[in-house]
Write a protein that holds these residues in place. Structure first.
Motif, PDB file in Angstrom:
ATOM      1  N   ALA A 157       0.833  -1.206   0.000  1.00 53.62           N
ATOM      2  CA  ALA A 157       0.000   0.000   0.000  1.00 53.62           C
ATOM      3  C   ALA A 157       0.861   1.246   0.000  1.00 53.62           C
ATOM      4  O   ALA A 157       0.557   2.233  -0.685  1.00 53.62           O
ATOM      5  CB  ALA A 157      -0.935  -0.016   1.207  1.00 53.62           C
ATOM      6  N   VAL A 158       1.944   1.217   0.752  1.00 52.12           N
ATOM      7  CA  VAL A 158       2.842   2.372   0.777  1.00 52.12           C
ATOM      8  C   VAL A 158       3.361   2.653  -0.626  1.00 52.12           C
ATOM      9  O   VAL A 158       3.367   3.805  -1.088  1.00 52.12           O
ATOM     10  CB  VAL A 158       4.008   2.119   1.753  1.00 52.12           C
ATOM     11  N   GLY A 159       3.776   1.589  -1.326  1.00 53.18           N
ATOM     12  CA  GLY A 159       4.292   1.773  -2.676  1.00 53.18           C
ATOM     13  C   GLY A 159       3.250   2.339  -3.624  1.00 53.18           C
ATOM     14  O   GLY A 159       3.488   3.344  -4.322  1.00 53.18           O
ATOM     15  N   TYR A 160       2.084   1.731  -3.641  1.00 53.30           N
ATOM     16  CA  TYR A 160       1.037   2.194  -4.545  1.00 53.30           C
ATOM     17  C   TYR A 160       0.627   3.625  -4.212  1.00 53.30           C
ATOM     18  O   TYR A 160       0.352   4.432  -5.102  1.00 53.30           O
ATOM     19  CB  TYR A 160      -0.176   1.266  -4.466  1.00 53.30           C
ATOM     20  N   THR A 161       0.576   3.926  -2.917  1.00 51.39           N
ATOM     21  CA  THR A 161       0.187   5.275  -2.520  1.00 51.39           C
ATOM     22  C   THR A 161       1.219   6.290  -2.996  1.00 51.39           C
ATOM     23  O   THR A 161       0.860   7.383  -3.461  1.00 51.39           O
ATOM     24  CB  THR A 161       0.047   5.354  -0.991  1.00 51.39           C
ATOM     25  N   ARG A 162       2.500   5.925  -2.891  1.00 54.77           N
ATOM     26  CA  ARG A 162       3.527   6.866  -3.345  1.00 54.77           C
ATOM     27  C   ARG A 162       3.320   7.187  -4.820  1.00 54.77           C
ATOM     28  O   ARG A 162       3.387   8.348  -5.234  1.00 54.77           O
ATOM     29  CB  ARG A 162       4.912   6.271  -3.107  1.00 54.77           C
ATOM     30  N   GLU A 163       3.063   6.138  -5.610  1.00 49.34           N
ATOM     31  CA  GLU A 163       2.820   6.369  -7.036  1.00 49.34           C
ATOM     32  C   GLU A 163       1.599   7.257  -7.235  1.00 49.34           C
ATOM     33  O   GLU A 163       1.608   8.179  -8.057  1.00 49.34           O
ATOM     34  CB  GLU A 163       2.620   5.037  -7.749  1.00 49.34           C
TER      35      GLU A 163
END
Lengths: 219, 219
Positions: free
Chosen positions: A125-131
């Motif tokens: 989720a952290v990764g997708y949110t950053r994108e």
DNA sequence: TAGCATCTTAAACATGCGTTCAGTCGACGA
DNA sequence: TCGTCGACTGAACGCATGTTTAAGATGCTA
């Protein structure tokens, strides 16, 4: 010791393990070895012969479920623009009913699989949110890690609670339950995500006055 | 049959029941009658003599917990401007550790108490939200009931998941755990409530195109 | 004092559990 | 052909559980 590096052989051992996963999913981890053995059409002694103890059987089921989920995630990483999208498709699919049930039971139980699964989910989720933030479609947060964890725990916890409160009479209907829950939650979730909940900034600003550091999450 | 309409007498019966509540709270409903009896300093037979069966003991514990919660709610209805505010104070208070633990166990278990408790919570949330919307501090929703349920399930489910995943080494520290969770969740929650999550209305609008009726929540 | 209902206990009972054990069966290599 | 090894079974063991039972202690009433 046979090499079980590949999931190709349908030995009785693997069949027992998969049967155990299904039985644990529908009946919880209190399911007896005799029940599992009867489901698989073998004797209770054979289960012990293959796995040594119930805990070790449980551990192998955990590993198998985790491996399958990782594989499904890898296969669908292209489609899943957002973490949530993956989980929706994953949990709503009939063929994954045993997997979803097993994970929900694990969350209910607090086993190590649940922690691993959720940690993995939060990390993704952290990764997708950053994108999303970089692309300008997601509002930035003062503490992205805390937000990702909060949103993940809220979504999974609400689903777990819903299933626990109204268990499906036919446990095979788990996918339907999940779909129904997502259907009922979608509108308030989208409203909250796009329109918020409070009309005034005062509660947030008051809190920010007390806690100047946005990065530190632990007390 | 003695009349037990009032909760005034500290008979051994009531003491056993309260001991059972504490024991269920810290050890789950799998706790044995012998353990409960030992905690209360009596024999296992006496527990059976008073309550007839473990299920009936559980039912009386449920009733007692529910009655206590109703009383606490009634006493604090003045202070609690919002539902959430009540629960925060209620769950963070050390003296209510057994009550909170018992309710969390009940949610984990899916017992009737959990359903009743949550339904009550959702009903209250609907009322408080209506006042908030009327006062102009809360954004109105297209389906107030669905939103209240969604928010309540999310908050309680996340808390349940957090406690299940990282159980306190000392179960008496439950209040501390709850406080810690609320601390970590407060910032992302307030951000979400005041600033939202998505920058574009498209996902919400897309959904509203499909579902013209806002009032009907069931499929 | 005698009798009776209640509180209370220790022991036993029945059951289901995880686990162990002795032994049967079949395949496969020397 | 023999012997070994793994798959497999049915019965048993030891244990913890919920529940029952018989009996002792205690206090109230007549």
């Amino acid at each position: 010791m046979r090499s079980v590096d590949d999931v190709e052989d349908l030995t009785s051992r693997a069949r027992i393990r998969d049967t155990a996963i299904s039985r644990f999913a529908v009946g919880g981890f209190g399911a007896s070895i005799r029940t599992i053995a009867a489901d698989a059409g073998v004797s209770a002694g054979l289960v012990m012969h293959h796995f040594g103890s119930k805990d070790k059987l449980r551990a192998e089921c955990d590993a198998q479920v985790l491996a399958t989920i990782r594989r499904l995630k890898r296969e669908n990483v292209a489609d899943a623009a957002a973490n949530q999208s993956f989980f929706s498709k994953f949990a709503a699919a009939e063929e994954n009913a045993s997997l979803v049930g097993y994970i929900l039971r694990s969350m209910q139980d607090g086993g190590p699989l649940a922690r691993e699964f959720i940690d993995h989910m939060v990390t993704d989720a952290v990764g997708y949110t950053r994108e999303g933030v970089a692309a300008g479609v997601i509002v930035p947060s003062r503490d992205e890690a805390a937000r990702a964890r909060y949103l993940t725990l809220s979504a999974l916890g609400a689903l777990l609670l819903e299933v626990t409160l109204d268990p499906p009479e036919d446990p095979a209907d788990l996918a339907g339950i999940v779909r129904g829950y997502l259907t009922n939650s979608y509108l308030p979730m989208m409203e909250l995500f796009t329109e918020g909940y409070l009309t005034s900034r005062s509660m947030l600003d008051d809190y920010l006055m007390y806690v100047p550091e946005p990065g530190a999450s632990n007390s």
